[in-house]
Design a protein around this motif. Sequence first.
Motif: not given
Length: 233
Positions: A164-172
């Motif tokens: 979940i953390k990784t997906r959020l960090m990849l959001q622009r």
Amino acid sequence: MVQMEGPRSLYLGLAPALTRSVIYGGLRLGLYEPCKYVCNYAFGSTNFAFKFASGVIAGALATALTNPTEVLKVRSQMSTSRTSTIGVLKKILAEEGVKALWKGVGPAMARAGCLTASQMATYDEAKQALLKWTPLEEGPQLHLMSSCIAGTASTLVTAPIDMIKTRLMLQRECKGARVYRNGFHCAYQVVVTEGVTSLYKGGFATFARLGPQTAITFVVCEKLRELAGMTAI
């Protein structure tokens, strides 16, 4: 990756990853013992619950301070160009602002708190159980067995939060481009659209990294404590 991008692609984001490991790793391991002593002083107990709480506090504080390096690591790993870490940082600041360096800090703190708590508390308890119920004595063999148990437990606890953390960090941070509003919304969307098991995507890779890392960390940490004249964890 090796075929399409070359062997160097396996080490993308190495600089921010090393920077984070030094600061974050030192802080979370160093803060655990003081937090445990405070619990012992305040409540007169260091049972598993207080050990877990001490780990949560230590991990969360360490991550709150080092989240920018984690964002840089993730962005560097996902970059299609050979941009340096400084270049990635400049691009983030120019296009998304300083706040972008703390993207995903909530799930990251939750993940680090659960990781540190599950690692430290499980290691601590596993050592006590092995000392009590087996012929093992304080030493490398005990430390290795306890750390393997801790590595398995921490992988099971943190794999969903890590995803979940990784997906959020990849959001622009672009208007209309955000798929997930926060960690809970991300988890909900993943479960609804991809199924519960998708929370453990990359779980084997996580264990392949976290298992050996946990073992090395605790074995080395215990040896350093011994050389420094300190008591074992």
